[in-house]
Write an enzyme that holds these catalytic residues in place. Structure first.
Site, PDB file in Angstrom:
ATOM      1  N   HIS A  60     -11.010  24.014  22.765  1.00 26.39           N
ATOM      2  CA  HIS A  60     -11.554  22.555  23.188  1.00 26.39           C
ATOM      3  C   HIS A  60     -10.498  22.535  23.687  1.00 26.39           C
ATOM      4  O   HIS A  60      -8.999  22.994  24.709  1.00 26.39           O
ATOM      5  CB  HIS A  60     -10.831  22.335  21.386  1.00 26.39           C
ATOM      6  CG  HIS A  60     -11.809  22.675  20.967  1.00 26.39           C
ATOM      7  ND1 HIS A  60     -11.616  22.097  19.123  1.00 26.39           N
ATOM      8  CD2 HIS A  60     -12.755  23.072  20.390  1.00 26.39           C
ATOM      9  CE1 HIS A  60     -12.331  22.297  19.140  1.00 26.39           C
ATOM     10  NE2 HIS A  60     -13.487  23.280  19.330  1.00 26.39           N
ATOM     11  N   GLU A  62      -8.061  19.334  24.580  1.00 25.39           N
ATOM     12  CA  GLU A  62      -7.463  18.976  24.453  1.00 25.39           C
ATOM     13  C   GLU A  62      -5.969  20.519  24.010  1.00 25.39           C
ATOM     14  O   GLU A  62      -5.112  20.311  24.825  1.00 25.39           O
ATOM     15  CB  GLU A  62      -6.868  17.882  23.088  1.00 25.39           C
ATOM     16  CG  GLU A  62      -7.334  18.882  21.817  1.00 25.39           C
ATOM     17  CD  GLU A  62      -9.105  18.150  21.422  1.00 25.39           C
ATOM     18  OE1 GLU A  62      -9.778  18.668  22.451  1.00 25.39           O
ATOM     19  OE2 GLU A  62      -9.451  17.146  20.811  1.00 25.39           O
ATOM     20  N   ALA A 177     -38.360  27.139  36.343  1.00 19.75           N
ATOM     21  CA  ALA A 177     -38.517  27.817  37.203  1.00 19.75           C
ATOM     22  C   ALA A 177     -40.267  27.633  37.871  1.00 19.75           C
ATOM     23  O   ALA A 177     -41.159  28.196  37.149  1.00 19.75           O
ATOM     24  CB  ALA A 177     -38.681  28.889  37.201  1.00 19.75           C
ATOM     25  N   ALA A 185     -47.628  29.774  37.670  1.00 17.20           N
ATOM     26  CA  ALA A 185     -47.986  31.428  37.246  1.00 17.20           C
ATOM     27  C   ALA A 185     -49.498  30.497  39.646  1.00 17.20           C
ATOM     28  O   ALA A 185     -49.932  29.742  38.729  1.00 17.20           O
ATOM     29  CB  ALA A 185     -48.868  31.609  36.890  1.00 17.20           C
ATOM     30  N   SER A 191     -46.662  34.776  38.090  1.00 20.16           N
ATOM     31  CA  SER A 191     -45.847  34.069  38.232  1.00 20.16           C
ATOM     32  C   SER A 191     -44.679  35.224  37.917  1.00 20.16           C
ATOM     33  O   SER A 191     -43.434  34.323  38.203  1.00 20.16           O
ATOM     34  CB  SER A 191     -45.801  34.292  36.115  1.00 20.16           C
ATOM     35  OG  SER A 191     -45.712  35.135  35.035  1.00 20.16           O
ATOM     36  N   ARG A 207     -28.976  31.711  28.811  1.00 17.71           N
ATOM     37  CA  ARG A 207     -29.129  32.695  27.835  1.00 17.71           C
ATOM     38  C   ARG A 207     -28.110  33.048  26.666  1.00 17.71           C
ATOM     39  O   ARG A 207     -27.985  33.005  26.002  1.00 17.71           O
ATOM     40  CB  ARG A 207     -29.425  33.729  27.919  1.00 17.71           C
ATOM     41  CG  ARG A 207     -31.729  33.420  28.696  1.00 17.71           C
ATOM     42  CD  ARG A 207     -32.051  34.601  28.450  1.00 17.71           C
ATOM     43  NE  ARG A 207     -33.551  34.751  29.102  1.00 17.71           N
ATOM     44  CZ  ARG A 207     -34.493  35.823  29.506  1.00 17.71           C
ATOM     45  NH1 ARG A 207     -34.236  37.526  29.493  1.00 17.71           N
ATOM     46  NH2 ARG A 207     -35.527  35.375  29.271  1.00 17.71           N
ATOM     47  N   THR A 219     -46.805  33.705  26.343  1.00 16.72           N
ATOM     48  CA  THR A 219     -46.161  34.572  27.493  1.00 16.72           C
ATOM     49  C   THR A 219     -45.531  35.635  27.311  1.00 16.72           C
ATOM     50  O   THR A 219     -45.724  36.563  27.540  1.00 16.72           O
ATOM     51  CB  THR A 219     -44.374  33.087  27.123  1.00 16.72           C
ATOM     52  OG1 THR A 219     -44.130  32.097  27.687  1.00 16.72           O
ATOM     53  CG2 THR A 219     -43.038  33.899  28.109  1.00 16.72           C
ATOM     54  N   GLU A 306     -38.176  28.674  27.011  1.00 12.38           N
ATOM     55  CA  GLU A 306     -38.691  29.078  27.722  1.00 12.38           C
ATOM     56  C   GLU A 306     -39.458  28.669  28.069  1.00 12.38           C
ATOM     57  O   GLU A 306     -40.227  30.022  29.152  1.00 12.38           O
ATOM     58  CB  GLU A 306     -38.315  30.952  28.000  1.00 12.38           C
ATOM     59  CG  GLU A 306     -36.548  31.183  28.120  1.00 12.38           C
ATOM     60  CD  GLU A 306     -35.837  32.199  29.420  1.00 12.38           C
ATOM     61  OE1 GLU A 306     -37.041  32.819  29.322  1.00 12.38           O
ATOM     62  OE2 GLU A 306     -35.073  32.504  28.743  1.00 12.38           O
ATOM     63  N   THR A 310     -47.563  25.231  27.382  1.00 15.15           N
ATOM     64  CA  THR A 310     -47.760  24.595  26.221  1.00 15.15           C
ATOM     65  C   THR A 310     -46.809  23.720  25.631  1.00 15.15           C
ATOM     66  O   THR A 310     -46.570  23.357  25.106  1.00 15.15           O
ATOM     67  CB  THR A 310     -48.972  26.063  25.539  1.00 15.15           C
ATOM     68  OG1 THR A 310     -50.087  26.520  26.783  1.00 15.15           O
ATOM     69  CG2 THR A 310     -50.112  24.957  24.421  1.00 15.15           C
TER      70      THR A 310
END
Lengths: 378, 378
Positions: A60, A62, A177, A185, A191, A207, A219, A306, A310
């Site tokens: 953390h 601190e 992207a 695409a 694509s 990721r 996809t 990702e 749609t």
């Protein structure tokens, strides 16, 4: 950094101190944990140490600042310097909870610092409530004036993270992207490799932070991705996000994403349904993942959308995307699949307004020939 | 800057000198004139002065560097310093031509500098040929080794400007203000104010550089723009670009762009036809402009394509856009008019590849809530 990166800086008051802590916080990455920054100052206002939270599983803010502070005390020519004279400034109330790291309250008590100021209270839940604990140990603990905290930017650090937490859902990052004309695409479906290797490396680093990666059946059928998190050399990392497929079409028996330890298929188009299933650990078609989230816990803390268009548009349109990484390649496709398609927004005044997000290396960066734009949902 | 901004720098050789001159050149703006940078070095390699060309109507790079050099000579504690010992490095062969500014050869001869090195020859046309003139005056003038010039980036400064010059056409800048999903108008046609005031101010500064602004009849009918160049306070500048309307539909009698001194209507969709008409000063429907280009000359040196999508796509598809300013607002329109539409590009390998252009404040900058991406055609 735990070292004295902002040495030779002197604060003029609480707002100034918090502004420095906010700048530290913004060096972190968004996700399951909030952005938090901390600095430690001497009685004369000199900044002695600073720290920020680098994301789930790391120290953390601190604790990082205290590590630098302790090193300062041991090595400084100002030996005899008394920690009890210095002040710890934090953008968020310290935790009193042992998670993947120990409670910050213990680290603060061990440091000898007796004065703590924080900007945003975090009294609820297992991670908050550290102020009361420190006060009961006799420390001078106070929340900075709300208006000063706001002017320093501390109140604006984690609005979407708090919204996600309060909604009982994971933090949602989206990935897009695209060409500079907003296509993902070409007309023929080509694509792959719109963006360059630097962009793909950054996408891999995202990721590696998440518990799950969500894609649509389209996809899967078009690109057949593995959806694994890989290091810079292309090797799979030890912790792998769970692939989640959203949509009603079947996931082919030979789909690459079936190759991991677990995956999920949610046969629905509604992002809220997907979230509910993820949170419940439910699983319509894949293996169960309820106790297998890669970063621990029984619920996913951070998920990544990702695509394709749609799915991304559905999550965006539902207001469920907290952060967007837009990788823009220097290409004009001129036609073909748009990365976003939200037919309900028919007039400019109904557009979704995002904001440039300064977290993680700033809102705008160059990645090879591409540009990375980092947006936050408002 | 004519002052010693890169003082305390020392060059190691010709490539190093040219790299510094290139960095200077990239501070300029593209347009009717090429990017040019210059530095002046002492015999020990110290950089004594630098300069760059800020665009049409302003001093040439070498003149700007010489101004700093002369100031240095007059004020320096190294009085007695002999200009004949120093070297002038220029990214482009100096001119021997009196245009809006005097010939650089005269300025160089007056400075007392006796050694001149340049990267790219410019022997043709009225603006080039200075090397021969300087040589005939007894100076040591030489072109830097081509490979060294290439590595320093000098050969890559002005490829599109040279292409435009060699084609006998103006330099072409395109403007595209879009949402992050590549839309320029919502479904209902709402298109005003996608970008914020900072973006609009930059767009006005681009307008102030050009001889003509080209829009389609669709833009005239939808937005009825005046197409004037305005200062930061919104006042019309003394020099106004000529509005040019491209397309077959009529320009309404009350169209705002008819309010200026001159305008052109080219009733054709082909960008090459528009260029031919502009270069000939021909005029199908407006008043004649053949001797009224705002920055002088009988031909336009720099034109700006402001849209809409049909016109921009036609110029882009014809390979006639040299430079693109992409203003990207933090909005998702989700549907509506795409800023570019090139149906002929049906596969990724046929995409138009641009490159990020470091000229003018770098390739990527933030303008308020928007991002400005500066692209060059390859």
């Amino acid at each position: 950094m735990s070292t004295l990166e902002i040495a030779d800086t002197t604060i003029a008051g609480p707002e100034d101190a918090l502004a420095l802590a906010v700048a530290q916080a913004l060096r972190g990455v968004r996700g399951a944990n909030p952005l938090v920054g901390a600095i430690i100052t001497a009685p004369d206002g000199r900044v002695l140490a600073s720290g920020y939270h680098r994301g789930r599983g790391t120290a953390h803010a601190e604790v990082e600042a205290l590590a630098g502070f302790n090193g300062f005390n041991e090595s400084s020519s100002t030996s005899g310097f008394d920690p009890a004279d210095s002040t710890l400034w934090i953008t968020l109330e310290p935790c009193d909870h042992t998670g993947t790291t120990g409670p910050c309250t213990e680290a603060i008590l061990a440091s000898g610092i007796r004065t703590v100021r924080y900007a945003v209270a975090d009294p609820t839940g297992p991670d908050g409530g550290g102020a009361a604990r420190l006060r009961s140990a006799g420390l001078d603990v106070g929340q900075v004036d709300a208006e000063q905290a706001r002017r320093a930017g501390a109140a604006d650090l984690n609005p979407r993270w708090m919204l996600a937490r309060d909604s009982g859902r994971p933090f949602v990052t989206a990935h897009l992207a695209q060409s500079l004309d907003g296509r993902v695409a070409a007309v023929d479906g080509t694509s792959q490799w719109i963006t360059g290797p630097e962009s793909r490396r950054h996408a891999q680093s995202v990721r590696s932070r998440v518990d799950a990666i969500i894609v649509g059946t389209g996809t899967v059928l078009t690109d057949d991705p593995r959806l694994t998190a890989r290091d810079a050399a292309g090797r799979d990392l030890p912790r792998q996000p769970v692939p989640v497929v959203q949509g009603r079409r079947a996931v082919p028996a030979g789909a690459a994403l079936r190759g991991g330890d677990s995956w999920l298929h949610v046969e629905d188009h509604d992002p809220q349904v997907v979230l509910d299933r993820l949170t419940a650990g439910d699983n319509a078609a894949g293996t169960t993942v309820s106790s297998a989230w890669p970063h621990g816990g029984t619920r996913p803390g951070h998920v990544l959308i990702e695509g394709g268009p749609t799915v991304l548009s559905a999550w965006m349109g539902a207001g469920l995307v907290d952060e967007l990484f837009l990788y823009q390649a220097p290409l004009i496709l001129g036609s073909g699949l748009a990365g976003l398609d939200l037919p309900q927004h028919t007039t400019l005044s109904h557009a979704l307004h995002l904001t440039l997000d300064a977290a993680e290396n700033g809102a705008i960066s160059r990645l090879g020939d591409d540009v990375l734009l980092h947006y936050a949902a408002p």
